[in-house]
Every structure is written in C-alpha cells, then in structure tokens.
Scaffold this motif. Sequence first.
Motif, short mmCIF file in Angstrom:
data_model
loop_
_atom_site.label_atom_id
_atom_site.label_comp_id
_atom_site.label_asym_id
_atom_site.label_seq_id
_atom_site.Cartn_x
_atom_site.Cartn_y
_atom_site.Cartn_z
N ALA A 46 5.52 39.78 11.56
CA ALA A 46 6.01 41.02 12.17
C ALA A 46 5.28 41.21 13.49
CB ALA A 46 5.78 42.19 11.24
N ASP A 47 5.66 40.44 14.48
CA ASP A 47 4.94 40.42 15.75
C ASP A 47 5.79 41.11 16.80
OD1 ASP A 47 2.55 39.63 16.97
OD2 ASP A 47 3.52 37.94 17.93
N TYR A 48 5.58 42.42 17.01
CA TYR A 48 6.37 43.19 17.95
C TYR A 48 5.53 43.59 19.16
CZ TYR A 48 9.45 43.53 13.92
OH TYR A 48 10.26 43.25 12.85
N TYR A 49 6.24 43.95 20.24
CA TYR A 49 5.58 44.24 21.51
C TYR A 49 5.26 45.73 21.62
CZ TYR A 49 5.12 44.85 26.60
OH TYR A 49 4.68 45.18 27.86
N PHE A 50 4.04 46.04 22.05
CA PHE A 50 3.62 47.41 22.30
C PHE A 50 2.90 47.47 23.65
CE2 PHE A 50 3.93 46.98 17.76
CZ PHE A 50 4.48 48.17 17.34
N TYR A 163 14.25 57.24 17.39
CA TYR A 163 13.23 58.23 17.09
C TYR A 163 11.83 57.67 17.34
CZ TYR A 163 17.12 60.66 14.88
OH TYR A 163 18.32 61.28 14.63
N PRO A 164 10.85 58.55 17.57
CA PRO A 164 9.48 58.10 17.89
C PRO A 164 8.78 57.34 16.77
CG PRO A 164 9.80 60.36 18.61
CD PRO A 164 10.98 60.01 17.77
N ASP A 165 9.26 57.45 15.54
CA ASP A 165 8.62 56.71 14.44
C ASP A 165 9.24 55.33 14.24
OD1 ASP A 165 11.08 57.42 13.44
OD2 ASP A 165 10.31 58.25 11.54
N TYR A 166 9.98 54.87 15.26
CA TYR A 166 10.63 53.56 15.24
C TYR A 166 11.73 53.46 14.18
CZ TYR A 166 7.63 51.61 18.82
OH TYR A 166 6.99 51.37 20.02
N THR A 167 12.38 54.57 13.90
CA THR A 167 13.61 54.55 13.12
C THR A 167 14.76 54.93 14.04
OG1 THR A 167 13.40 56.88 12.44
CG2 THR A 167 12.41 55.19 10.99
N THR A 179 35.67 62.99 12.10
CA THR A 179 34.82 62.57 10.97
C THR A 179 33.78 61.58 11.48
OG1 THR A 179 36.36 60.78 10.40
CG2 THR A 179 36.64 62.90 9.26
N THR A 180 32.62 61.58 10.83
CA THR A 180 31.50 60.74 11.28
C THR A 180 30.99 59.88 10.13
OG1 THR A 180 30.82 62.42 12.89
CG2 THR A 180 29.20 60.73 12.31
N ARG A 181 30.68 58.63 10.44
CA ARG A 181 30.03 57.74 9.50
C ARG A 181 28.68 57.36 10.09
NH1 ARG A 181 34.88 55.63 10.67
NH2 ARG A 181 34.10 53.63 11.44
N GLU A 182 27.64 57.27 9.25
CA GLU A 182 26.29 57.03 9.76
C GLU A 182 25.56 55.95 8.98
OE1 GLU A 182 24.18 60.72 9.66
OE2 GLU A 182 25.20 61.53 11.42
N ALA A 183 24.59 55.34 9.64
CA ALA A 183 23.69 54.38 9.00
C ALA A 183 22.33 54.50 9.68
CB ALA A 183 24.22 52.96 9.10
N ASN A 184 21.28 54.19 8.95
CA ASN A 184 19.93 54.29 9.48
C ASN A 184 19.22 52.94 9.42
OD1 ASN A 184 19.97 57.24 9.80
ND2 ASN A 184 20.07 57.24 7.57
N GLY A 185 18.19 52.81 10.23
CA GLY A 185 17.42 51.57 10.23
C GLY A 185 16.17 51.71 11.07
N THR A 186 15.58 50.59 11.45
CA THR A 186 14.38 50.58 12.27
C THR A 186 14.62 49.79 13.55
OG1 THR A 186 13.55 48.62 11.09
CG2 THR A 186 12.84 50.78 10.28
N TRP A 187 13.81 50.09 14.56
CA TRP A 187 13.91 49.36 15.83
C TRP A 187 12.51 49.02 16.33
CZ3 TRP A 187 11.94 51.32 20.53
CH2 TRP A 187 11.52 52.67 20.50
N TYR A 188 12.39 47.91 17.05
CA TYR A 188 11.12 47.50 17.65
C TYR A 188 11.40 46.72 18.92
CZ TYR A 188 8.85 48.68 13.25
OH TYR A 188 8.38 49.36 12.16
N ASP A 193 11.60 44.46 27.60
CA ASP A 193 12.97 44.92 27.83
C ASP A 193 13.95 44.39 26.79
OD1 ASP A 193 12.90 42.28 28.55
OD2 ASP A 193 13.89 42.53 30.49
N TYR A 194 13.47 44.20 25.57
CA TYR A 194 14.30 43.56 24.55
C TYR A 194 14.03 44.21 23.19
CZ TYR A 194 16.97 39.50 22.84
OH TYR A 194 17.93 38.67 22.30
N ILE A 195 15.06 44.85 22.62
CA ILE A 195 14.91 45.59 21.36
C ILE A 195 15.57 44.84 20.21
CG2 ILE A 195 15.58 47.68 20.11
CD1 ILE A 195 15.41 49.26 22.58
N GLN A 196 14.93 44.89 19.06
CA GLN A 196 15.56 44.42 17.83
C GLN A 196 15.85 45.62 16.94
OE1 GLN A 196 13.43 42.58 14.32
NE2 GLN A 196 14.50 40.78 15.06
#
Length: 233
Positions: A46-50, A163-167, A179-188, A193-196
């Motif tokens: 889990a090697d992400y950039y900060f 969101y600030p907690d990386y969700t 009508t709206t459909r939603e899904a949640n997850g995480t981002w890093y 300049d490259y997001i997963q």
Amino acid sequence: MKTHALLFVSIIIVLCGCKNKTKTKEARQPATSVDTVLSAMPTSAADYYFAGEYVLTGKEATLKDCATGKSLSITFGEVAYKVEKEYKALHLPEGTPVYAQFYGYITPNDEVEQIPGQQLVITRAISLNPETKCQASRLLTGSYITYIPNNIKPSERFTFTLYPDYTYRFSILDIAANTTREANGTWYLLKEDYIQFASNPLTNFRSEAFVNYDKMELIFKTSKRVYYRTTAE
C-alpha cells in the motif's frame, strides 16, 4: 438486486475500471538545490503518495496533507526516524514546517489513546524542502461533475465527491426521473497528479484518473472522461 447490479455495471462503464494491476515502483524524484533528499526505502503493498508540511515538535511528528488539508500524525518507525534526523539537521526553529514528500499509507489512530483522526505510516521518504509550502491549488477535496452524454442535452449527471478521510461518494443522477444511485469507496494519490479510486472491500474495482490542477479537473485514464470541480469541502 436489479438496482445493485445496475449501479455496479454503471460504475464499471463510467470509470472503465479494470482488475487489479501490479503497481510499478515510482522513480525517485530529482532533488532541487534546497531539497534534502532521503534514501529510497522498499515499496510496500500500500504505497501511496503524500505531500505536505512536515513538523517535528518534541517527539511528535505530523504532516499537514496538501491533498486533504488534514493533519496526520506520523507513526514511529525506521523511515520516520530517518526523516526526524534529516529535519533536525536543517537546524530550523522548533515547529517550523518543511515541505515533505513521502510514500506510505494511513491507518486509524490508536483506539487505546482515544485520539481521533488518522496516522501516516511512511514507507519511503523522498525529500524535505524548507523553501516550499502547500499550495491551495493542491487541495483535492470537493465535488467533481460531468454530464452524460454532454452538457447540451444531458440525461444523467455523474458526481465524484472526495472527502478529507480519503473516502469518496460516486453518484449517478437520472435527470428525467430525478432518481439517484450511489456507491462509496476510497481514493489515494499514486503520485502528485495521479489518483487511484477503489470501491468497497466487497469488489476488486479499480480506476485511475489524472489531475489537472490548473483547471481542477479529473481526467479518467481509460475513458478520457473529464470531471469538473464544483465546490471545495
């Protein structure tokens, strides 16, 4: 079940997700004349950039994360200890922030200590730069939208909210049906300049996007679809 299936298929189509790919190690970034360059460390799973403003006060080290604006406490470890030594070698007044670039991952703070927030575990340290600070344009949290099939006659609106907690929350608004459909997850960040993006642990969904900081846009790698920043959160 049909709604859940439709949502999952929609997300796959929208983001052109793919199966997990083995990540290549990021090359060390070249140092500027004012950088203190730190030796590269082995890459973790889990090697992400900060990137942010590193501060050492007493024995407590923190990083004010440029991407989220949050302050992350840094856990003690071999790499963190090396960073502390390099910071002290700069001979700055105690509490002076220094721009730092790291690779690592975040974990919840120790529940025993009952301290809210998140901790950063550093797996690789890239550099410390006392002459640089976080830029407001590097704050990524907020909402990004695009219209399908286009802005002139849209039938759907797709929204990513980071969101600030990386969700994140991804939503699809059917404009005609309201009508709206939603899904949640995480981002890093994989690099500056490259997001997963990753979905919840029940699936193996992955998608990646480039960040255009000048226009605050997300451009998805496979589909090339552009999401435009609307608000900061």
